[in-house]
Each structure stands twice: as C-alpha cells, then as structure tokens.
Design an enzyme around this catalytic site. Structure first.
Site: not given
Ligand SMILES: NC(=O)c1ccc[n+]([C@@H]2O[C@H](COP(=O)([O-])OP(=O)(O)OC[C@H]3O[C@@H](n4cnc5c(N)ncnc54)[C@H](OP(=O)(O)O)[C@@H]3O)[C@@H](O)[C@H]2O)c1
Length: 229
Positions: A138, A151, A155
């Site tokens: 990401s 998150y 990532k």
C-alpha cells in the site's frame, strides 16, 4: 495471447481480487482464487468452471491454506503468478484505542496470511524454478497516516518480508511488494467514506494493473513496485 499462465489470487470475492479474476479469465489464464465468502466463491466456480477454481479459505488459518494449496498444486501445478491480495484495514482510530483483538486480527490476516500462502505454494514454485510472488502492499506500506497505524504496521511488514524473501529466492523467481494505488473499493470506502468515489473503479484499475502484473518476471525481484497511473 502467447501463453496461458496459472494464477493464484487471494481475496477473490470483491475489490481488486475480483476484477483481477475476471480479467485474467477473460484473457485465457487459469485462475485459482480464494476468499471467505462461500456464496461468492460458489458463484465464481459455477460461472467460470474448469480449469478455474474458487475455494472458501480464510488465509489466517494455516490448515485451510495448506488444504487449498495441496488441491491447487495437484490440479494445475505451481502458479506462474501468486497474488497475495487478501487483506483488511482497521476501523479508523488512534492506535491506543484500537481493540487488541482487532490489532491481532489484522496481523493474522495481512501478515501471517501472506506467510501461510507463501509457505504452502512457494516450495513447488522453487522446485519448478520459476514464478513471481506479488505481495499487495500500500502507499501506507511506505508512508504513514493517522488512525490507520495497525494497517500501516502490517503493510510495512509486507514490504520488509518481501524484500528479505527476494534476497533468498533462487534465480528464475521473483518476489515483489506492490502498491496498487488508490482505488474505490469497499476497503477504501471504509476509510475515505464518500471521498472514495473520487478514485478509479476496480475495473479502470484492472485495465492498467493486469498487463503490468502479467509482464512481471525474474528481473523485477525485490523491486518495490507501484501500478502505473
Ligand atoms: N483499495 C485501495 O485503494 C488499496 C490501496 C492500497 C492497498 N490496497 C491493498 O489491495 C488489496 C486489495 O484491497 P481491496 O481494496 O480490494 O480490499 P477489499 O475490497 O476490502 O477486498 C478484500 C478482499 O480480501 C478478502 N479477505 C479479507 N480477509 C480475508 C481472509 N482472512 N481470508 C481470505 N480472504 C480475505 C475479502 O474477501 P472475504 O471478505 O470474502 O474473505 C476480499 O475479497 C489489499 O491487500 C489492500 O490492502 C488497496
């Protein structure tokens, strides 16, 4: 099309995984996909039929991944392209207020899920001596933002895991972390709310991403990539 590739996609039920499945099948590639949504997996199975295959698998459950990998490897052999796409994002919140079970779940799916898939598919690819592993990262695997620390953590982990794996792979194989860009999926809507509509649809994204993915090869090993605009 010059040659049909065997492609494995996690998170095939919606969003980027779903459009990749549709595009790869339309181009004549052989697709094996998984997600947790049993109904959607059955619908894809009925719609596309052999040699494609869609199974209900939670990537955070190693035994489910092991069973799925055995089936896929027995049926079609090692993938040419292994797409670790399945992931989830946390409910927006400062890190200190994130429930501990939500943080654990993100790590289980976004990091351990990717490891499980690699653990059970990659040995067969190494034995054959070819194949590309794409781990979906990401922009937040290379930068940070407020309210998405869990998150971001997963990532960034994917970037590190993939770079280290790339150093270990024998010649002929590749592992790349891929930032897909910003696309209007359910995941984006859960984060950007109405602003998600300003971004490209998964179908628009697939027109750029699918040829890009199909062109990846051993020369890309270890390169942090981004789907071009
Ligand atoms: N959309 C963006 O703008 C964007 C930006 C940067 C990175 N990404 C990355 O791109 C990838 C795809 O994102 P997306 O936007 O398409 O997300 P999405 O719309 O939320 O779709 C996620 C997919 O992953 C599957 N999934 C979730 N948990 C799973 C589990 N435990 N086991 C198996 N499958 C699971 C979901 O299916 P089930 O619920 O049926 O299991 C669904 O098919 C992700 O890795 C994401 O982090 C997306």
């Amino acid at each position: 099309m010059s040659s049909s590739k065997r492609i494995v996609v996690t998170g095939a039920s919606r969003g980027l995984g779903r459009v990749m499945v549709e595009s790869f099948v339309a181009l004549g590639h052989v697709v094996s996909g998984c997600a947790r949504a049993t109904m959607v997996m059955q619908q894809l199975h009925e719609r596309f039929g052999d040699p494609h295959d869609f199974q209900t698998v939670d990537v955070s459950d190693e035994r489910q991944v092991q069973r799925w990998a055995r089936q896929v490897l027995d049926r079609v052999g090692p993938p040419d392209l292994l797409l670790n796409n399945a992931a989830m994002i946390n409910q927006k919140s400062p890190l200190w207020r994130v429930p501990t079970d939500e943080f654990s779940r993100l790590v289980d799916v976004n990091v351990k899920g990717v490891f499980h898939v690699i653990h059970h598919f990659l040995p067969a690819m190494i034995e054959r001596g070819s194949g590309v592993v794409v781990n979906f990262s990401s922009g937040w695997g290379r930068s940070t933002a407020t309210d998405v620390a869990p998150y971001c953590a997963t990532k960034w982990a994917i970037e590190g895991l993939t770079q280290a794996l790339a150093e270990e792979l024998p010649a002929g194989l590749a592992a790349v972390p891929l930032n897909p860009g910003i696309i209007n999926t359910e995941m984006l809507a859960s984060c950007f709310a109405d602003d998600a509509a300003a971004y490209p649809s998964p179908e628009e994204w697939a027109r750029r991403a699918v040829p890009f993915l199909l062109a990846l090869g051993p020369d890309d090993n270890g390169r942090p990539l981004t789907v071009p605009d």
